[in-house]
Design a protein around this motif. Structure first.
Motif, PDB file in Angstrom:
ATOM      1  N   ALA A   1     -88.294  44.078  27.778  1.00 42.71           N
ATOM      2  CA  ALA A   1     -89.325  44.820  27.048  1.00 42.71           C
ATOM      3  C   ALA A   1     -89.679  44.169  25.727  1.00 42.71           C
TER       4      ALA A   1
ATOM      5  N   SER B   1     -94.059  45.624  31.060  1.00 42.32           N
ATOM      6  CA  SER B   1     -93.391  44.630  31.904  1.00 42.32           C
ATOM      7  C   SER B   1     -92.204  45.229  32.660  1.00 42.32           C
ATOM      8  N   LEU B   2     -91.667  46.353  32.173  1.00 36.55           N
ATOM      9  CA  LEU B   2     -90.541  46.986  32.856  1.00 36.55           C
ATOM     10  C   LEU B   2     -90.932  47.520  34.226  1.00 36.55           C
TER      11      LEU B   2
ATOM     12  N   ALA C   1     -92.633  46.304  21.278  1.00 37.57           N
ATOM     13  CA  ALA C   1     -92.013  46.575  22.574  1.00 37.57           C
ATOM     14  C   ALA C   1     -93.050  46.555  23.687  1.00 37.57           C
TER      15      ALA C   1
ATOM     16  N   ARG D   1     -89.565  36.572  28.187  1.00 32.50           N
ATOM     17  CA  ARG D   1     -89.513  37.949  28.688  1.00 32.50           C
ATOM     18  C   ARG D   1     -89.509  37.976  30.211  1.00 32.50           C
TER      19      ARG D   1
ATOM     20  N   GLN E   1     -90.144  52.322  21.279  1.00 33.19           N
ATOM     21  CA  GLN E   1     -91.488  51.770  21.145  1.00 33.19           C
ATOM     22  C   GLN E   1     -92.266  52.468  20.031  1.00 33.19           C
TER      23      GLN E   1
ATOM     24  N   THR F   1     -93.290  47.765  27.098  1.00 31.88           N
ATOM     25  CA  THR F   1     -92.729  48.590  28.165  1.00 31.88           C
ATOM     26  C   THR F   1     -93.451  48.368  29.492  1.00 31.88           C
TER      27      THR F   1
ATOM     28  N   VAL G   1     -85.889  52.605  25.663  1.00 32.34           N
ATOM     29  CA  VAL G   1     -86.877  51.612  25.236  1.00 32.34           C
ATOM     30  C   VAL G   1     -88.194  52.292  24.896  1.00 32.34           C
TER      31      VAL G   1
ATOM     32  N   ARG H   1     -91.514  41.758  23.394  1.00 29.98           N
ATOM     33  CA  ARG H   1     -92.722  40.932  23.332  1.00 29.98           C
ATOM     34  C   ARG H   1     -92.617  39.977  22.146  1.00 29.98           C
TER      35      ARG H   1
ATOM     36  N   MET I   1     -84.869  52.456  30.315  1.00 28.76           N
ATOM     37  CA  MET I   1     -86.314  52.616  30.161  1.00 28.76           C
ATOM     38  C   MET I   1     -86.652  53.769  29.220  1.00 28.76           C
TER      39      MET I   1
END
Length: 448
Positions: A207, A269-270, A265, A218, A259, A267, A255, A209, A252
């Motif tokens: 997460a 991409s998770l 952050a 990442r 954020q 998120t 995270v 960036r 998640m």
């Protein structure tokens, strides 16, 4: 004949030069590299369950603690002792009382040999926790170790998947095993117990960036997370599936909460991680996993095997017999024979529930110490997540701690179904991640 000043000058030249800060840094770096290599090695010999491998684990843990003493006495470094370390040594003291106090029926071990062995092992784990808490006083060291563990977890997961499809139930393609091996573990549940702790680290750092070309890293974390979670799915450990899901969901959620504080952050991409796991499992075939879900259990209640619910029921009987001090640390396999209701063909050595086993071996006294440690752990981890600055480095450090907390939570959930804390390598990884989750992380500090 030389004059005294000249003699003193020659004598001073023959003596070794005092250790400089640079020399201390070099020694510390060498010790840390050895620590990382040792940590990576621990799962290789079946999770260090055999006596010789366990001895190497103990030697490493005690050696790292001696290094802390050298730093304190020789270099004047401060060694941090927190409440978690104190509670750990409190459990060791309880084992000592079981050995030497000898209050029949109240606080006495039923087998001194096994309790001494378990006390030594527990002392080694507490020493490892002490060393880890001090070395992770540096954010840079903690972040570096997290990156190494993610890379190692991805490589280990890739090997485990290849071994599963090619090895045909063998270890490293040359030692045939009769159990249900996966990776370098003789039991798939124990492999799951390790990988479920490492996967949340990769999920959390996925997460992060970064700016420019540095943002590409990442996607390496995304790939590592997919590999580890894919291997967790293929290993067919149902307890591992539950624990892994808890770890990923918790990561998640934490995270997403972070954020709000850290605009960097990523998120989004998770979402690729569960998608990649689903695609991978679909490509490799879902039939074995569906069959595993429909199976009655790892330990069916047949004529020569014992189901988990039967073990738990008998363990509760054992607890009622010695409620205060238990049967003695490490003596479950001996004490259980008195309450075993099976035909005795298969020996039950573990309770398949770490909490019940702790209660059976150490009684209410040891269980209270264990619950106090968990309370300290989650309280300390919560305070660590609420602190910090708002820079890029602090974001990565916070994500590392989120992954470590979630990995420990996954292991704690799995403890309700299996006995991963009785596997030396898994227990060592747990205490290292627990130290990482609760570390102070002073900015710019050097590793100790």
């Amino acid at each position: 004949m030389d004059e005294p000043p000249r003699m003193l000058a020659r004598l001073s030249q023959s003596l070794p030069e005092p250790v400089t800060p640079n020399a201390e840094d070099r020694l510390g770096a060498a010790v840390f590299v050895g620590f990382v290599i040792w940590l990576i090695w621990l799962p290789m010999p079946f999770g260090s369950v055999e006596g010789w491998a366990r001895s190497i684990l103990h030697t490493g843990a005690f050696g790292l603690t001696i290094w802390l003493g050298v730093q304190a006495l020789w270099f004047g470094r401060e060694v941090t002792l927190n409440a978690g370390v104190g509670l750990g040594f409190g459990m060791v003291l309880l084992a000592g009382l079981q050995l030497w106090l000898g209050l029949p029926g109240l606080l006495e071990t039923i087998d001194a040999f096994y309790t001494r062995q378990a006390a030594v092992h527990l002392t080694a784990l507490v020493c490892l926790f002490l060393f880890s808490c001090n070395v992770f006083a540096s954010e840079k060291v903690g972040i570096y170790l997290a990156r190494v563990l993610i890379a190692w977890g991805a490589v280990f997961a890739l090997y485990a998947v290849m071994q599963h499809f090619i090895g045909q139930g063998s270890y490293a393609a040359f030692r045939k095993l009769t159990a249900t091996p996966f990776g370098t573990f003789v039991n798939r549940n124990h492999y799951a117990g390790m990988i479920e702790m490492l996967a949340p680290l990769a999920v959390a750092l996925a997460a992060q960036r970064r700016r420019g070309a540095d943002d590409d890293v990442r996607w390496l974390y995304v790939v590592a997370a997919i590999l580890m979670l894919l291997s967790l799915g293929i290993c067919a450990s149902r307890g591992g599936w539950i624990a892994g899901a808890v770890g990923v969901v918790m990561t998640m959620a934490l995270v997403a909460r972070q954020q709000r504080r850290f605009r960097q952050a990523a998120t989004g991409s998770l979402l690729l991680i569960p998608l990649g796991v689903v695609v991978g499992i679909s490509w490799m075939g879902v039939d074995p996993l569906v069959s595993r879900l429909r199976a009655p259990g790892d330990l069916p209640a047949t004529a020569d095997q014992v189901a988990r619910n039967v073990i738990w029921k008998n363990t509760l009987t054992l607890i009622r017999e010695r409620p205060l001090g238990g049967s003695g640390l490490g003596t479950f396999q001996i004490a259980y024979t008195k309450v075993d209701t099976s035909n005795g063909v298969n020996r039950v050595e573990q309770a398949h529930n770490d909490y019940l086993q702790l209660l059976a071996e150490t009684g209410l006294l040891g269980f209270a110490l264990g619950m106090a440690w968990l309370g300290w752990f989650f309280g300390r981890a919560r305070r660590a997540l609420h602190g910090g600055r708002h820079g890029q480095q602090d974001l990565e450090w916070q994500l590392v701690r989120i992954g470590a907390i979630s990995g420990c939570a996954a292991s704690l959930v799995h403890g309700f179904f299996d006995f991963n804390w009785q596997i030396p390598a898994n227990a060592a990884y747990f205490v290292v991640l627990a130290a990482l989750a609760t570390a102070s992380g002073k900015d710019g500090g050097e590793g100790r």
